[in-house]
Design a protein around this motif. Structure first.
Motif: not given
Length: 496
Positions: A474-475, A478, A470-471, A459
């Motif tokens: 993921t953000c 995070l 998945l951005t 990825h």
């Protein structure tokens, strides 16, 4: 001289060629001259082979030049000798003479010739030679096909290489290794590992030559699981398990995947260590910012009586650069001639300029670059420009950047670096001019990229790009992790 005598001398010369018995070959050469037997093509060719295999190219060329008659074998020996000893231009000149004499290349002529063409970087001649291969019907010869493939891979012509590879009727492990190592060298690690899967599916077994190429791809991609899988195969095979090159590749692979402890284990368990082994371990410690251990390994290497080569010294200087050991770096750099017997090369200057530039000694770094006996390359000026970006130095940054603009006119990174130096000082004219120059040249900033391998799928995430499915999640995760880390130390069991 009788036929029997000539036959006997021919056998002796071939024995000299096989065992590099140069003194005996010279004695036979004297006998041939005294007996006035220069017209014997077989003897002259055997003498040529004996000198060539022993690495005495000047003597070989003298024999070649005085031959009243040359057969195809003679031409091929001379060309191959030059190519094997990196005298690429001489090999190509011999080929030109061969064509002028009315000879036509055979399947022994072309492999060393492709090596020579790749060595001088003459793409046009390589394309012409490939045309000869097709026209003469040599595509079916594995050695010829491999040499064509190697030429395209070394020249970075991956599309052409893939086409040649697909059309090859017979692909042994050596051919697969060319493709895997070639794509890995070009930075196409995913494609390199895909080729490994295809190779296994076709029933081709891994050998000791292809394993290092696979490990290099695993290290470049950060694919620790695949690397461990290959390591498992190495451990199970007694043949692989004692191979120094494979062990060196394992050390490098684990370090690139962030597992320095595993690199150390491989290093400690090796039965035989060569200069490359020590150099690899020095480099691994350096990349991980552990210069003290790097220098300790360097010291042990010298204690075992092994002489460092230029690559070893590059690794040591790079280690000093990563950890800021300026005095140690200076001492090693300025003692290379007296202690190790060779002048600093471009790569050593680049490491030293990087070391000085990183820690603010920009004037000294500039002076070093300008006083080089060799012509400063992009790596040297790039290291200096990097230091100027770090310390926001406009004057020296402009000098380094303009040198790079001449050496690498199509590299956007140099313009971006200068842009950031101007931006840090609010120099609007410099910002405007740099932007305008980039637009004029059609250059754009290359976005930063990071990647992770999950369940065998890579990825990739590019800076400023949110197209990955998945951005968003993921953000979000995070962001939550950062908030938790900012909470007081006694906060436990955060609820997500």
């Amino acid at each position: 001289m009788t036929y029997k005598t000539a036959y006997h001398l021919s056998i002796l010369l071939r024995n000299c060629a096989n065992h590099s018995l140069i003194y005996q070959a010279k004695q036979i050469n004297v006998q041939i001259l005294l007996s006035n037997y220069l017209s014997n093509v077989t003897l002259q060719t055997d003498l040529l082979l004996a000198y060539s295999k022993s690495g005495f190219l000047q003597e070989a060329r003298k024999v070649f030049d005085r031959m009243p008659e040359r057969n195809m074998h003679s031409w091929n020996i001379m060309m191959s000798s030059y190519a094997q000893n990196y005298c690429y231009s001489d090999a190509i000149c011999i080929f030109d003479e061969l064509l002028k004499m009315g000879f036509r290349p055979d399947h022994y002529t072309l492999p060393p010739l492709f090596k020579a063409v790749a060595g001088v970087g003459d793409c046009y001649l390589g394309f012409v030679l490939h045309g000869w291969v097709i026209r003469l019907g040599f595509e079916g010869y594995v050695v010829v096909g491999s040499s064509v493939l190697d030429f395209y891979l070394k020249g970075g012509k991956l599309v052409e290489a893939k086409r040649v590879f697909s059309n090859m009727l017979w692909r042994d492990c050596g051919v697969w290794n060319l493709m895997i190592s070639g794509f890995g060298r070009a930075g196409f690690y995913v494609e390199a590992l895909s080729l490994v899967r295809n190779m296994v599916e076709e029933g081709v077994k891994l050998d000791a030559l292809v394993v290092p190429s696979i490990l290099n791809a695993c290290g470049g991609l950060g694919d620790l699981m695949k690397g461990k899988e290959i390591h498992g195969r190495v451990v199970k095979s007694t043949l692989f398990n004692v191979d120094v090159v494979i062990s060196n590749s394992l050390i490098d692979m684990y370090a690139k995947c962030g597992c320095l402890n595993d690199s150390e284990k491989v290093f400690r368990n090796m039965r035989r260590l060569n200069v490359v082994t020590w150099t690899t371990m020095i480099s691994c410690y350096g990349v991980h910012g552990r210069a003290e251990e790097s220098l300790e390994v360097f010291k042990k290497m010298k204690g075992f009586g092994l002489k460092p080569n230029p690559v070893t010294l590059t690794a040591v200087l790079a280690s000093c650069s990563h950890s800021g050991l300026i005095d140690e770096g200076r001492r090693i750099f300025y003692s290379m001639q007296s202690h190790y017997g060779f002048e600093p090369g471009v790569e050593h200057y680049a490491c030293m300029v990087d070391l000085l530039g990183r820690f603010g000694y920009l004037e000294e770094a500039l002076g070093l670059a300008q006083r080089m006996k060799l012509e400063a390359t992009a790596s040297v000026w790039g290291a200096l420009l990097g230091g100027c970006v770090m310390h926001k130095n406009v004057n020296i940054g402009e000098i380094a950047a303009h040198c790079l603009f001449e050496l690498e006119p199509s590299n956007p990174g140099n313009y971006v670096a200068l842009f950031y130096i101007y931006k840090s000082h609010g120099i609007s004219d410099g910002i405007t001019i740099t932007r305008a120059k980039m637009r004029e040249l059609g250059l754009a900033k290359t976005p930063g990229c990071s990647w992770i391998t999950i369940a065998g799928t890579v990825h990739k995430f590019y800076q400023g790009c949110h197209s990955h499915p998945l951005t968003k999640v993921t953000c979000e995760i995070l962001d939550r992790m950062i908030k938790v880390l900012m909470l007081p130390g006694d906060f436990e069991n955060p609820c997500y």
